[in-house]
Every structure is written in structure tokens, then in C-alpha cells.
Design a protein around this motif. Structure first.
Motif, PDB file in Angstrom:
ATOM      1  N   LEU A   1     -59.847 -36.538 -27.170  1.00  0.00           N
ATOM      2  CA  LEU A   1     -60.058 -35.211 -28.033  1.00  0.00           C
ATOM      3  C   LEU A   1     -58.758 -34.691 -28.260  1.00  0.00           C
ATOM      4  O   LEU A   1     -58.678 -33.597 -28.948  1.00  0.00           O
ATOM      5  CB  LEU A   1     -61.259 -34.728 -27.424  1.00  0.00           C
TER       6      LEU A   1
ATOM      7  N   CYS B   1     -52.724 -29.582 -25.449  1.00  0.00           N
ATOM      8  CA  CYS B   1     -53.866 -29.678 -26.252  1.00  0.00           C
ATOM      9  C   CYS B   1     -53.733 -29.909 -27.546  1.00  0.00           C
ATOM     10  O   CYS B   1     -53.145 -28.775 -28.126  1.00  0.00           O
ATOM     11  CB  CYS B   1     -54.977 -28.713 -25.554  1.00  0.00           C
ATOM     12  N   GLY B   2     -53.779 -30.902 -28.358  1.00  0.00           N
ATOM     13  CA  GLY B   2     -53.289 -31.147 -29.697  1.00  0.00           C
ATOM     14  C   GLY B   2     -54.569 -31.656 -30.521  1.00  0.00           C
ATOM     15  O   GLY B   2     -55.491 -32.014 -29.921  1.00  0.00           O
ATOM     16  N   PRO B   3     -54.129 -31.839 -31.708  1.00  0.00           N
ATOM     17  CA  PRO B   3     -55.476 -32.534 -32.507  1.00  0.00           C
ATOM     18  C   PRO B   3     -55.455 -33.932 -32.101  1.00  0.00           C
ATOM     19  O   PRO B   3     -54.443 -34.613 -31.512  1.00  0.00           O
ATOM     20  CB  PRO B   3     -54.860 -32.393 -34.163  1.00  0.00           C
ATOM     21  N   MET B   4     -56.491 -34.543 -32.365  1.00  0.00           N
ATOM     22  CA  MET B   4     -56.746 -35.963 -32.073  1.00  0.00           C
ATOM     23  C   MET B   4     -55.957 -36.960 -32.644  1.00  0.00           C
ATOM     24  O   MET B   4     -55.353 -37.923 -31.841  1.00  0.00           O
ATOM     25  CB  MET B   4     -58.279 -36.332 -32.175  1.00  0.00           C
ATOM     26  N   LEU B   5     -55.420 -36.518 -33.761  1.00  0.00           N
ATOM     27  CA  LEU B   5     -54.514 -37.535 -34.603  1.00  0.00           C
ATOM     28  C   LEU B   5     -53.171 -37.640 -33.865  1.00  0.00           C
ATOM     29  O   LEU B   5     -52.583 -38.666 -33.727  1.00  0.00           O
ATOM     30  CB  LEU B   5     -54.316 -36.906 -36.048  1.00  0.00           C
TER      31      LEU B   5
ATOM     32  N   MET C   1     -54.092 -39.944 -30.917  1.00  0.00           N
ATOM     33  CA  MET C   1     -54.274 -41.186 -31.320  1.00  0.00           C
ATOM     34  C   MET C   1     -52.987 -41.836 -31.847  1.00  0.00           C
ATOM     35  O   MET C   1     -52.635 -43.147 -32.069  1.00  0.00           O
ATOM     36  CB  MET C   1     -55.297 -41.401 -32.414  1.00  0.00           C
TER      37      MET C   1
ATOM     38  N   GLY D   1     -66.775 -44.917 -30.553  1.00  0.00           N
ATOM     39  CA  GLY D   1     -65.907 -43.787 -30.068  1.00  0.00           C
ATOM     40  C   GLY D   1     -64.579 -43.945 -30.308  1.00  0.00           C
ATOM     41  O   GLY D   1     -64.142 -44.577 -31.268  1.00  0.00           O
ATOM     42  N   GLY D   2     -63.745 -43.704 -29.213  1.00  0.00           N
ATOM     43  CA  GLY D   2     -62.296 -44.374 -29.321  1.00  0.00           C
ATOM     44  C   GLY D   2     -62.158 -45.506 -28.827  1.00  0.00           C
ATOM     45  O   GLY D   2     -60.986 -46.012 -28.951  1.00  0.00           O
TER      46      GLY D   2
ATOM     47  N   ASP E   1     -60.283 -48.243 -30.764  1.00  0.00           N
ATOM     48  CA  ASP E   1     -58.728 -47.855 -31.058  1.00  0.00           C
ATOM     49  C   ASP E   1     -58.054 -48.050 -29.572  1.00  0.00           C
ATOM     50  O   ASP E   1     -56.892 -48.613 -29.839  1.00  0.00           O
ATOM     51  CB  ASP E   1     -58.593 -46.112 -31.258  1.00  0.00           C
TER      52      ASP E   1
ATOM     53  N   LEU F   1     -65.499 -33.071 -30.801  1.00  0.00           N
ATOM     54  CA  LEU F   1     -65.945 -34.109 -29.980  1.00  0.00           C
ATOM     55  C   LEU F   1     -67.058 -33.299 -28.818  1.00  0.00           C
ATOM     56  O   LEU F   1     -68.121 -32.632 -29.307  1.00  0.00           O
ATOM     57  CB  LEU F   1     -65.045 -34.849 -29.270  1.00  0.00           C
TER      58      LEU F   1
ATOM     59  N   PRO G   1     -67.008 -37.433 -35.307  1.00  0.00           N
ATOM     60  CA  PRO G   1     -66.524 -38.446 -34.292  1.00  0.00           C
ATOM     61  C   PRO G   1     -67.764 -38.713 -33.174  1.00  0.00           C
ATOM     62  O   PRO G   1     -68.588 -39.624 -33.234  1.00  0.00           O
ATOM     63  CB  PRO G   1     -65.332 -37.933 -33.731  1.00  0.00           C
TER      64      PRO G   1
ATOM     65  N   ASN H   1     -63.095 -43.359 -33.671  1.00  0.00           N
ATOM     66  CA  ASN H   1     -62.551 -41.968 -33.563  1.00  0.00           C
ATOM     67  C   ASN H   1     -61.310 -41.895 -34.432  1.00  0.00           C
ATOM     68  O   ASN H   1     -61.170 -40.750 -35.355  1.00  0.00           O
ATOM     69  CB  ASN H   1     -62.313 -41.529 -32.364  1.00  0.00           C
TER      70      ASN H   1
ATOM     71  N   ALA I   1     -60.856 -39.889 -38.151  1.00  0.00           N
ATOM     72  CA  ALA I   1     -59.749 -38.740 -38.132  1.00  0.00           C
ATOM     73  C   ALA I   1     -58.921 -39.040 -39.357  1.00  0.00           C
ATOM     74  O   ALA I   1     -58.503 -38.275 -40.149  1.00  0.00           O
ATOM     75  CB  ALA I   1     -59.008 -38.508 -36.795  1.00  0.00           C
TER      76      ALA I   1
ATOM     77  N   LEU J   1     -58.505 -36.857 -42.678  1.00  0.00           N
ATOM     78  CA  LEU J   1     -56.745 -36.483 -42.898  1.00  0.00           C
ATOM     79  C   LEU J   1     -56.657 -36.819 -44.400  1.00  0.00           C
ATOM     80  O   LEU J   1     -56.032 -35.930 -45.299  1.00  0.00           O
ATOM     81  CB  LEU J   1     -56.019 -37.226 -42.065  1.00  0.00           C
TER      82      LEU J   1
ATOM     83  N   PRO K   1     -59.657 -28.004 -27.247  1.00  0.00           N
ATOM     84  CA  PRO K   1     -59.461 -29.266 -28.132  1.00  0.00           C
ATOM     85  C   PRO K   1     -60.143 -29.093 -29.518  1.00  0.00           C
ATOM     86  O   PRO K   1     -61.177 -28.493 -29.698  1.00  0.00           O
ATOM     87  CB  PRO K   1     -60.316 -30.218 -27.373  1.00  0.00           C
ATOM     88  N   TRP K   2     -59.322 -29.105 -30.463  1.00  0.00           N
ATOM     89  CA  TRP K   2     -59.764 -29.332 -31.697  1.00  0.00           C
ATOM     90  C   TRP K   2     -60.293 -30.604 -32.381  1.00  0.00           C
ATOM     91  O   TRP K   2     -61.059 -30.720 -33.299  1.00  0.00           O
ATOM     92  CB  TRP K   2     -58.525 -29.058 -32.847  1.00  0.00           C
ATOM     93  N   GLY K   3     -59.972 -31.766 -31.561  1.00  0.00           N
ATOM     94  CA  GLY K   3     -60.426 -32.865 -32.043  1.00  0.00           C
ATOM     95  C   GLY K   3     -60.052 -33.222 -33.364  1.00  0.00           C
ATOM     96  O   GLY K   3     -58.908 -33.269 -33.844  1.00  0.00           O
ATOM     97  N   ILE K   4     -61.229 -33.359 -34.453  1.00  0.00           N
ATOM     98  CA  ILE K   4     -60.673 -33.356 -35.755  1.00  0.00           C
ATOM     99  C   ILE K   4     -61.173 -32.312 -36.730  1.00  0.00           C
ATOM    100  O   ILE K   4     -61.459 -32.455 -37.822  1.00  0.00           O
ATOM    101  CB  ILE K   4     -61.139 -34.872 -36.430  1.00  0.00           C
TER     102      ILE K   4
END
Lengths: 255, 289
Positions: free
Chosen positions: A52, A79-83, A86, A130-131, A134, B29, B54, B107, B111, B115, B182-185
Motif C-alpha cells: 500500500l 510512505c509513498g503511492p503504491m505505484l 510496485m 491482491g498484490g 505481482d 487499501l 484494489p 494490485n 494501479a 494511472l 498510505p495513499w495506495g492508489i
């Protein structure tokens, strides 16, 4: 009677798969505790990534029920965006990742999508990737943790959610995956190591037996030449596990 | 400029949602899930929705069980700390209370799809899911070859939600929304959507937001409604405001094993509750902790 739960054995085994200094996709449930054990024993410089968007160099101060708990955010190094996390995974910056599944086969392919019937009308609908898919696609090494019975360890999964070695050696390269594949399968009954794209039983837990592992596996498992009982966790490791999960929410739950 | 976007939750749902639309929600999330918004969708009996997200913990399960959903475009549907989502299972396995369609993602691909939507690109190429059965099940992805290095890539097409719903700690009256944690997406989802509704723990003066604009998740230009709704995310956590109510998730899991059990839970916590204030009064004194 050995006073160690299958969950505790699995956590102790999973912790040993984390090497010092590695960046590891931690995931949920038992692996969260394995990360704590590794950090406090042999891998103090390991770094945990959470899909997340979190990166931690210190485990959370309290037991986590989800990776998004406030305690997992507080004290994170990033703490950053999921992208972004990933993206690190896709670039090849992540050494290992943890994943569980409802079904796994001898080649380490995992199904967490659906069992039986058609995708839009399955006999059993599972939560999905989920993830997980990936991590299985992109981490350099995949550590699989799951309960062990004949319905779960099957000859061939009905749906590949998270790719293992497909139908055997060379498959990942053929389908275009850049790297990786399962290195180990840790179950409630034993530990399999992947050799040439196939799970080979390395140890059976002292709470189980070789016969029980065979009877509970949906294929005739290959055995390591020196197949043996799983080493019990040390007192230090058990203390860490029980100190972190004192009520056994994750380590003593029914599977 | 002024307070034109400030409104109540009931009004925001009435004006900016309609049957059949696609809604991206639960984009961070496990934290900051706008449960208050989902409950209002249920009370206003929205139908045939497409949910995009997600992992939205039990929010998707509740909307599915209430019969609001036609399609789920998601990576995971269940109850994160308790296990499977009983309503999701009943809908997919038995068509109860109605048949739903699943469009599988991971996930990473959801995302990337958002994007692509956010930046106006037709697709994003990726190396994930090669060899997985998810692309075939999803049906909208294409496998291709990179013209630059000849490697196999999966093309993930843009997803463009009609609406994104964002919960956050603070926003100003224009909807400049700041989410800590957390921002997630969330950012990709909000920028990909045609419109955004913001649920803020507190609506604050513009200057409190604009003094640190890099913390703002989405500019107010995308936002059509700003609702001040304390504890809008319960039982999910909101960083710095309140923790996750684990036991509430576990009680939901036990209570909703049967359709009758879910219907009783829904009546108890959603349809017989007029608004979020009444929900919070019902939670007291156990919540807030």
C-alpha cells in the motif's frame, strides 16, 4: 507433546528465509511476524516493503492485523503511492516476497482466485490476487506459506493467480517473466525447497511425520536425500513470536 | 469561490451518484475506507454499480450483499483480518442476492489502469502477470512485444471511473484534500475519475492546506462535493485520527455467514440508522477508544 504450534514453526522457518540487508515484500499474517523475528535475530538490516506504499526498517511496535494499521504507518521510513513500491518490485530492487494461497501445485503455481466451475460462477470464490500475483511475478525470490492438506497441495492448480514455475523449468522465461520464482514452500506440515522448478520435501515438522506429509499432498512428493525433521525454534525465537502475538491471533489460529 | 461544494453526505450521494455508474472507492487499501459513503449508497438504494478498487476490505462485501453491485473491478474482495467475504462468495457462487461480474486485476494492474486514466494514456505496459491466468479472466488486457527491446509486455488499458470517493483528515471548502498515511492508489484513482467526492474528518481554512500544497492528494478542480464527516472510515483506520476497529471486522465476519445474518447486520448497522451521527451514537461507548 511438543508445545509449539504449526503457526509458530512456520513463522520461525519463514524468518530464516530473510537474509540480512535484504528488501522484502512482507505481506500479511504470518510473514508480518517472520519479519519481526528476522529483524530481531539474524537480519537486523532487513527492510520491509508493504504494497500500500510503506517501507519500514523497524517492525511496527504492536501486532498488526493489516498492513494498513496505524501502528505500521507510524515510524515508517517512507510512505509513498503504491505505484512507487510496485515500481521498485518491477525494476528488480526487491530480493524476496512472501505470499500465501488456497491452492499450490508441485511447480509452485498458486491459486487464490476461485476453485471449480467457471470464473464468473465458481464452486468456491476466493478473494483474488491482491498484490500476490505481482510479488510472484516480479520478486527475485518467492517464499510461500500456507496450510497443508490434499485440497490445498494439488497436482495442478485450476487457476494460476500467482505464477510459479508453470509446467516446469524454462516456463517463466518462455512467458516473459523477468526473474524470480518460488524458492521455498513452508506449510503446516513441512518445508519444500524448489529444485529445477519442482517442490522437494526438505523437512517435515516434528508435530507431523513423513507419512502424514505424503498422505496430505496431492502428488507423490520428491524427497530430499537428507529429508529430516524440521528444527524446532529456539527459545529466543519463540519468545519473540509469543511476545509479539501474545494471544496467538495469527500463530495459533485454526487454519 | 465559496461554500458551494460543502454539503451533507446524503446530499452528496443523492446529487453525484446514480444507478449504473462506476465508483472507485477504498483506494488507500486497508486504511481510510469511506464506509460512511457506502452505507449512504445502500440507504439510497443505488443499483447496478461497478465498484473499482484494489482491496477495500469489507466495504465491497457490504455493497454486494445489499444488492447494489453489477460488477467488481478489483484485485481482492474479502475481509482482510478475518478471511473470506461471505456476501462476495454468495453472489458469485449462488447469484445471491444477485449475480455479479468480476473483472480480475492485481494490485499493480489496477494501479496502472488508473494511472493510464489519470494521465490520458490508452494503456500502461507492464511485466507483471505474464503467465498468470488473470489477464485471460479479465479479458481487457493484451499481450504484446516491446518495440524497444523485444521483451514480452502486458498492456493494461485505462480505467476511467465516473466517480472517485476519497476520505482524508482535512480538506478545504474547494476540496483540496490532504491524506496523511498510505495513499495506495488514491491519487491515480481520483485523477482518473470524472468527478471526486471528498469526505474530510475536518474542513479547514484554505491557508492550512495551501501552506503545504505538496501534501494535497487531488486539486479541488476535480472535486464536486466536500463533506465534513468525522469517523467516516470506521471500522477502518484514519492515521492520526483513530485506529482500526479489528473486532468490528471480526464481528461482521461471524454475523454475515448466512444471508439472513447479513440482512440482520445490514438492518442493524445501516438501513435502520439514519446517518453517521446515529451510527456513532450506536457505537458508543466502545468507540472511539
Amino acid at each position: 507433546m511438543i508445545d509449539v504450534s504449526a503457526g509458530e514453526l512456520m513463522v520461525a522457518q519463514a524468518a530464516r528465509e530473510i537474509r540480512d540487508g535484504e528488501k522484502v515484500f512482507v505481506g500479511m499474517r504470518l510473514p508480518l511476524i517472520a519479519f519481526v523475528v528476522a529483524k530481531r535475530t539474524h537480519a537486523p538490516n532487513a527492510v520491509g516493503l508493504f504494497e500500500l506504499g510503506l517501507v519500514r526498517d523497524e517492525p511496527a511496535a504492536e501486532l498488526l492485523y493489516t498492513m494498513g494499521d496505524t501502528a505500521n504507518v507510524d515510524g515508517a521510513m517512507w510512505c509513498g503511492p503504491m505505484l512507487d513500491v510496485m515500481g521498485m518490485l518491477q525494476r528488480g530492487d526487491v530480493e524476496a516476497g512472501f505470499i500465501g494461497g488456497a491452492e499450490v501445485d508441485r511447480h509452485g503455481n498458486l491459486n487464490t482466485t476461485a476453485i471449480g466451475g467457471e470464473r464468473q460462477r465458481p464452486a468456491v470464490a476466493l478473494p483474488g490476487s491482491g498484490g500476490g500475483a505481482d510479488i510472484a511475478s516480479l520478486a527475485k525470490r518467492l517464499i510461500v506459506i500456507m496450510p497443508h492438506d490434499r485440497r490445498r497441495l494439488v497436482e495442478r492448480v485450476s487457476f494460476i493467480t500467482s505464477p510459479g514455475y508453470g509446467d516446469g523449468p524454462g516456463w517463466r522465461e518462455r512467458v516473459g517473466l523477468p526473474r524470480g520464482g518460488p524458492s521455498v514452500l513452508i506449510t503446516t506440515l513441512g518445508v519444500f525447497r524448489f529444485v529445477d522448478g519442482e517442490a522437494v520435501l526438505e523437512t517435515y515438522h516434528p508435530t507431523a511425520s513423513l507419512d502424514e506429509v505424503r498422505a496430505s499432498t496431492g502428488w507423490e512428493p520428491k524427497l530430499a536425500r537428507d529429508v529430516r525433521a524440521t528444527e524446532l525454534p529456539s527459545g529466543e525465537v519463540l519468545d519473540i513470536i509469543r511476545g509479539y502475538d501474545p494471544k496467538g491471533f495469527w500463530t495459533r489460529r485454526e487454519t | 469561490m465559496g461554500t458551494a461544494k460543502r454539503t451533507t453526505l446524503a446530499d452528496a450521494v443523492a446529487r453525484f451518484t446514480r444507478d449504473g455508474m462506476s465508483i472507485a472507492i477504498g483506494l488507500a487499501l486497508e486504511p481510510a475506507i469511506p464506509f460512511a459513503f457506502a452505507h449512504e449508497l445502500i440507504r439510497q438504494r443505488r443499483r447496478d454499480l461497478e465498484l473499482i478498487g484494489p482491496i477495500s476490505d469489507v466495504l465491497f462485501d457490504q455493497l454486494i450483499g445489499a444488492g447494489c453491485v453489477r460488477r467488481v473491478t478489483a484485485a481482492w474482495v474479502g475481509n482482510v483480518s478475518a478471511g473470506l467475504g461471505h456476501c462476495y462468495r454468495r453472489a458469485l457462487e449462488q447469484g445471491v442476492p444477485r449475480r455479479i461480474e468480476v473483472r480480475d486485476h492485481s494490485n499493480f494492474t489496477i494501479a496502472q489502469a488508473l494511472l493510464a486514466g489519470a494521465i490520458g494514456a490508452p494503456f500502461i505496459p507492464t511485466r507483471t502477470l505474464l503467465g498468470s491466468d488473470i489477464p485471460r479472466a479479465n479479458g481487457t488486457f493484451r499481450e504484446s512485444v516491446s518495440p524497444f527491446d523485444g521483451t514480452t509486455v502486458l498492456l493494461v488499458p485505462a480505467v476511467l471511473p465516473d466517480l472517485a470517493v476519497i476520505a482524508c483528515q482535512r480538506a478545504d471548502e474547494e476540496g483540496n484534500a490532504q491524506l496523511v498515511g498510505p495513499w495506495g492508489i488514491s491519487r491515480e484513482g481520483a485523477l482518473a475519475a470524472r468527478e471526486v467526492v471528498v469526505l474530510a474528518e475536518r474542513v479547514v481554512p484554505r491557508r492550512e492546506i495551501s501552506s503545504a500544497p505538496n501534501l494535497t492528494l487531488v486539486p479541488g478542480t476535480k472535486v464536486v462535493a466536500v463533506v465534513e464527516e468525522p469517523f467516516a472510515c470506521h471500522p477502518s483506520p484514519l492515521q492520526g485520527a483513530y485506529p482500526r476497529d479489528h473486532e468490528f471486522f471480526h464481528e461482521y465476519h461471524r454475523a454475515t455467514r448466512t444471508r439472513e445474518g447479513f440482512d440482520a447486520w445490514l438492518a442493524d448497522w445501516v438501513t435502520a440508522v439514519p446517518d453517521r451521527a446515529a451510527y456513532l451514537a450506536k457505537l458508543a461507548p466502545r468507540w472511539p477508544p
